[in-house]
Write a protein that holds these residues in place. Structure first.
Motif, PDB file in Angstrom:
ATOM      1  N   ASN A   1      -7.010  28.401 102.583  1.00 52.01           N
ATOM      2  CA  ASN A   1      -6.273  29.252 101.656  1.00 52.01           C
ATOM      3  C   ASN A   1      -6.741  30.692 101.747  1.00 52.01           C
ATOM      4  OD1 ASN A   1      -8.426  29.656  99.799  1.00 52.01           O
ATOM      5  ND2 ASN A   1      -8.039  27.623  98.968  1.00 52.01           N
TER       6      ASN A   1
ATOM      7  N   ARG B   1     -14.079  33.773 104.658  1.00 54.37           N
ATOM      8  CA  ARG B   1     -15.384  33.095 104.644  1.00 54.37           C
ATOM      9  C   ARG B   1     -15.513  32.110 105.798  1.00 54.37           C
ATOM     10  NH1 ARG B   1     -13.539  35.180  99.751  1.00 54.37           N
ATOM     11  NH2 ARG B   1     -15.299  36.020  98.616  1.00 54.37           N
ATOM     12  N   VAL B   2     -14.403  31.420 106.098  1.00 54.12           N
ATOM     13  CA  VAL B   2     -14.448  30.466 107.194  1.00 54.12           C
ATOM     14  C   VAL B   2     -14.677  31.185 108.512  1.00 54.12           C
ATOM     15  CG1 VAL B   2     -13.044  28.826 108.500  1.00 54.12           C
ATOM     16  CG2 VAL B   2     -13.075  28.714 106.033  1.00 54.12           C
TER      17      VAL B   2
ATOM     18  N   LYS C   1      -8.268  32.754 100.009  1.00 57.34           N
ATOM     19  CA  LYS C   1      -9.610  33.161  99.617  1.00 57.34           C
ATOM     20  C   LYS C   1     -10.671  32.633 100.577  1.00 57.34           C
ATOM     21  CE  LYS C   1     -12.420  33.801  95.595  1.00 57.34           C
ATOM     22  NZ  LYS C   1     -12.450  33.931  94.161  1.00 57.34           N
ATOM     23  N   THR C   2     -10.415  31.488 101.196  1.00 56.44           N
ATOM     24  CA  THR C   2     -11.448  30.946 102.069  1.00 56.44           C
ATOM     25  C   THR C   2     -11.333  31.458 103.502  1.00 56.44           C
ATOM     26  OG1 THR C   2     -10.128  28.945 102.338  1.00 56.44           O
ATOM     27  CG2 THR C   2     -11.970  28.836 100.805  1.00 56.44           C
TER      28      THR C   2
ATOM     29  N   TYR D   1     -11.769  29.173  95.082  1.00 56.09           N
ATOM     30  CA  TYR D   1     -11.757  28.850  96.513  1.00 56.09           C
ATOM     31  C   TYR D   1     -10.910  27.619  96.822  1.00 56.09           C
ATOM     32  CZ  TYR D   1     -15.526  32.174  96.714  1.00 56.09           C
ATOM     33  OH  TYR D   1     -16.261  33.306  96.605  1.00 56.09           O
ATOM     34  N   ASN D   2     -10.475  26.934  95.789  1.00 56.63           N
ATOM     35  CA  ASN D   2      -9.714  25.712  96.014  1.00 56.63           C
ATOM     36  C   ASN D   2      -8.270  25.825  95.559  1.00 56.63           C
ATOM     37  OD1 ASN D   2     -11.043  23.607  97.304  1.00 56.63           O
ATOM     38  ND2 ASN D   2     -12.411  23.361  95.576  1.00 56.63           N
ATOM     39  N   HIS D   3      -7.847  27.051  95.295  1.00 57.08           N
ATOM     40  CA  HIS D   3      -6.503  27.221  94.756  1.00 57.08           C
ATOM     41  C   HIS D   3      -5.451  26.893  95.811  1.00 57.08           C
ATOM     42  CE1 HIS D   3      -3.211  28.699  92.502  1.00 57.08           C
ATOM     43  NE2 HIS D   3      -2.946  29.660  93.354  1.00 57.08           N
ATOM     44  N   ARG D   4      -4.577  25.909  95.496  1.00 60.11           N
ATOM     45  CA  ARG D   4      -3.610  25.467  96.493  1.00 60.11           C
ATOM     46  C   ARG D   4      -2.173  25.524  95.991  1.00 60.11           C
ATOM     47  NH1 ARG D   4      -6.149  20.045  96.640  1.00 60.11           N
ATOM     48  NH2 ARG D   4      -7.038  20.973  94.799  1.00 60.11           N
TER      49      ARG D   4
ATOM     50  N   TYR E   1     -20.393  28.613 100.184  1.00 61.50           N
ATOM     51  CA  TYR E   1     -20.678  27.403 100.953  1.00 61.50           C
ATOM     52  C   TYR E   1     -22.153  27.107 100.834  1.00 61.50           C
ATOM     53  CZ  TYR E   1     -16.009  27.515 102.544  1.00 61.50           C
ATOM     54  OH  TYR E   1     -14.663  27.493 102.541  1.00 61.50           O
TER      55      TYR E   1
ATOM     56  N   GLU F   1     -20.119  20.088  97.186  1.00 63.91           N
ATOM     57  CA  GLU F   1     -19.135  19.561  98.120  1.00 63.91           C
ATOM     58  C   GLU F   1     -18.023  20.557  98.313  1.00 63.91           C
ATOM     59  OE1 GLU F   1     -17.598  15.734  96.918  1.00 63.91           O
ATOM     60  OE2 GLU F   1     -19.388  15.661  95.687  1.00 63.91           O
TER      61      GLU F   1
ATOM     62  N   HIS G   1     -20.719  20.625 107.030  1.00 64.15           N
ATOM     63  CA  HIS G   1     -19.471  20.268 106.354  1.00 64.15           C
ATOM     64  C   HIS G   1     -18.863  21.506 105.706  1.00 64.15           C
ATOM     65  CE1 HIS G   1     -17.902  18.786 102.318  1.00 64.15           C
ATOM     66  NE2 HIS G   1     -16.912  18.847 103.155  1.00 64.15           N
ATOM     67  N   LEU G   2     -17.646  21.833 106.103  1.00 65.70           N
ATOM     68  CA  LEU G   2     -16.983  23.053 105.642  1.00 65.70           C
ATOM     69  C   LEU G   2     -15.684  22.684 104.942  1.00 65.70           C
ATOM     70  CD1 LEU G   2     -16.917  26.181 105.796  1.00 65.70           C
ATOM     71  CD2 LEU G   2     -15.797  25.954 107.974  1.00 65.70           C
ATOM     72  N   SER G   3     -15.693  22.814 103.615  1.00 70.33           N
ATOM     73  CA  SER G   3     -14.473  22.513 102.864  1.00 70.33           C
ATOM     74  C   SER G   3     -13.703  23.808 102.675  1.00 70.33           C
ATOM     75  CB  SER G   3     -14.846  21.921 101.511  1.00 70.33           C
ATOM     76  OG  SER G   3     -13.753  22.004 100.647  1.00 70.33           O
ATOM     77  N   THR G   4     -12.488  23.851 103.204  1.00 67.27           N
ATOM     78  CA  THR G   4     -11.735  25.100 103.136  1.00 67.27           C
ATOM     79  C   THR G   4     -10.714  25.067 102.006  1.00 67.27           C
ATOM     80  OG1 THR G   4     -10.068  24.293 104.664  1.00 67.27           O
ATOM     81  CG2 THR G   4     -11.967  25.402 105.605  1.00 67.27           C
ATOM     82  N   GLY G   5     -11.004  24.311 100.972  1.00 65.80           N
ATOM     83  CA  GLY G   5     -10.048  24.194  99.869  1.00 65.80           C
ATOM     84  C   GLY G   5      -9.372  22.852  99.916  1.00 65.80           C
TER      85      GLY G   5
ATOM     86  N   PRO H   1     -16.270  24.576  97.751  1.00 63.20           N
ATOM     87  CA  PRO H   1     -16.675  25.974  97.654  1.00 63.20           C
ATOM     88  C   PRO H   1     -16.532  26.512  96.239  1.00 63.20           C
ATOM     89  CG  PRO H   1     -14.563  25.774  98.773  1.00 63.20           C
ATOM     90  CD  PRO H   1     -15.032  24.399  98.504  1.00 63.20           C
TER      91      PRO H   1
END
Lengths: 141, 395
Positions: free
Chosen positions: A63, A69-70, A65-66, B39-42, B11, B16, A16-20, B18
């Protein structure tokens, strides 16, 4: 269709890869493992390391930053590797399409095999998506 | 003295979402910790400035999937403050019901994950099993399991159907014996007690120093709760109490959350009984120039929204402060001095929510030396429980 890909359909191990993402698709994925849906019946199991994975479940809008890494994680994945885009954000970019920090959709970076749209998709929809994927890999209509 | 670094993330199977922790360890003991998020900045606050006031509720709902009502709740409070209007009574009750149902599902979710980290996968499976009826209620009310889209400025978007009430009450009352089961499983189990009691302690002073909110603060005996301190919606019309516990460790945090399950169920049941009939929203024609603030006690603590209006169609400035923003930095205090095998549960104990927190972050990234990966950490934690369990049997 390669033999490796065909063998993969027997029991898909997913990473499972959460990219933001907003966490919602992510908890619905975890929900798949718990008693009501219980996808382990079908040999689908969530693994902790990308090196054990057959498929990557991508959630969220990429995003800045990811993105590196992705890329790194995809490079470490054993091939063939199936990419499943889950949720509106990773299928297109959803509501974040115009944001300054979300420059490109997931499918411009990774070769996505199947899209499961929804915000979030219901666990039933995810199971259906994976069933369709297996049929596609096995060459069935 | 050689210091080793254990990187957790970005990761990592423990998380759940990053995020990146760097634990500096000396032998088994954690001596320092760095937290790196972003890592979640949107860009939600910026996108919000390009949406109309009605659309913003849908956008900010997607700040976080677990507490997806808390942000619209605080946002609509802010808009009502800006407009200076009184929302219809029935809408206030509906808002309260949605907010409290969400607290139940969020606390059950945390309880399950905490059980998983401790090596009690049964707790995980049961907690998530009994979370499903709550999601069923949401699906019946709003048509979606998460992201309910129930809120709008000046009211709510959908009415509740009186014909559903008996079913909702029956479902909730059916959950009470299950909550008793969790209470027994956590409070009476000697191994869980030994693993969590006095682990990752935050004293009252720490809570004040780090300005913690929500269950993290209440577990250290600090009784803060926006629902009581600054009543909004229908919280002053129902009978409930603020749950606090002493100790400040992981155990106290679990106890606070479990007892809050009962309070939330109680609030929903009272609201269903007391709800008056009437309109559910106001017809808002235009936005005056001005500013408004709104607060809501989310499952994790106080959410704060600030709206500035220039009289136009969309907010001129929208500022969000989520509870995890205050709480995750208390990890630095709680983890240092504990062992590596306890670090996972302590990091999880504040119920961090990074997607809520990250709307603004500039972070410099360096990579640490990799000694252990995430699987090893969970394994360490689970082995420790196993060891304790075995010693108990021998004794």
């Amino acid at each position: 269709m390669s033999l490796k890909l065909k063998a993969l359909t027997k029991s898909i191990w997913v990473y499972h890869l959460s990219t933001g993402s907003c966490n919602n698709c992510d908890i619905e994925i975890l929900d798949l493992l718990t008693p009501r849906f219980d996808v382990e019946r079908f040999g689908i199991i969530l693994v902790g390391s990308i090196r054990h994975a057959d498929a990557i479940l991508v959630t969220g809008a990429l995003n800045l930053k990811t993105i590196p890494r992705v890329k790194a994680i995809y490079d470490q994945a054993p091939k063939p590797c199936v990419i499943i885009a889950i949720g509106a954000c990773s299928c297109g970019q959803g509501i974040f399409a115009k944001g300054y920090n979300t420059p490109e959709p997931v499918d411009s970076l990774l070769p996505v095999n199947i899209y499961i749209p929804g915000c979030p998709p219901k666990p039933e929809a995810m199971i259906l998506g994976i069933v369709k994927l297996i049929q596609k890999l096995r060459g069935k209509k | 003295m050689a210091r080793n670094i254990i990187p957790i993330g970005p990761y990592h199977p423990l998380q759940e979402e990053p995020e990146f922790f760097r634990l500096h360890v000396d032998g088994e003991t954690v001596v320092d910790m760095d937290i790196e998020i972003g890592y979640n900045h949107r860009a939600i606050e910026k996108i919000s400035e390009s949406k109309s006031y009605d659309q913003v509720t849908f956008l900010i709902e997607r700040i976080c999937g677990i507490c997806s009502t808390s942000h619209p709740f605080a946002y609509t409070n802010a808009i009502d403050d800006l407009l200076g209007v009184q929302v219809p009574e029935r809408a206030l009750y509906i808002r309260t019901i949605i907010g409290e149902l969400e607290r139940i599902h969020s606390h059950l979710l945390w309880l399950g994950l905490a059980g998983h980290f401790l090596g009690y996968n049964t707790v995980w499976m049961w907690a998530w099993r009994y979370r499903e009826p709550i999601l069923d209620i949401f699906e019946r009310i709003s048509g979606n399991r998460n992201h309910y889209a129930m809120f709008k400025p000046g009211g709510v978007r959908r009415d509740l159907d009186e014909a559903d009430f008996p079913w909702i009450k029956k479902t909730l009352k059916g959950l009470l014996p299950k909550f008793d089961m969790f209470k027994g499983a956590v409070m009476d189990d000697p191994v869980i007690r030994a693993r969590t009691e006095g682990v990752g302690v935050l004293t009252k002073k720490d809570v004040h120093d780090y300005a913690c909110v929500g269950p993290t603060a209440r577990a250290s005996g600090v009784a803060i709760d926006v629902r009581r301190d600054d009543p909004y919606a229908a919280y002053d019309r129902v009978d409930w109490k603020v749950i606090t516990a002493d100790g400040g460790g992981v155990f106290a945090k679990a106890v606070v959350r479990i007892l809050e399950l009962y309070e939330s169920t109680n609030i929903v049941l009272q609201c269903l009984d007391k709800m008056p009939k009437g309109p559910i929203d106001l017809n808002i024609k235009d936005m005056p120039v001005g500013e408004g603030i709104g607060r809501h006690e989310a499952p994790r603590g106080e959410v704060f929204h600030y709206i500035m209006s220039d009289g136009g169609n969309s907010p001129a400035r929208h500022k969000v402060r989520a509870p995890s923003y205050m709480n995750i930095f208390s990890n630095k205090k709680a983890v240092i001095g504990e062992t590596v095998s306890d670090a996972t549960i302590i990091l999880a104990a504040v119920d961090p929510c990074y997607c809520c927190t990250e709307r603004m972050a500039v972070v410099d990234c360096k990579t640490g030396k990799k000694l252990m990966d995430g699987q090893d950490l969970i394994r360490l934690s689970q082995e420790k429980t196993e060891r304790l369990r075995n010693t108990r049997t021998i004794l």
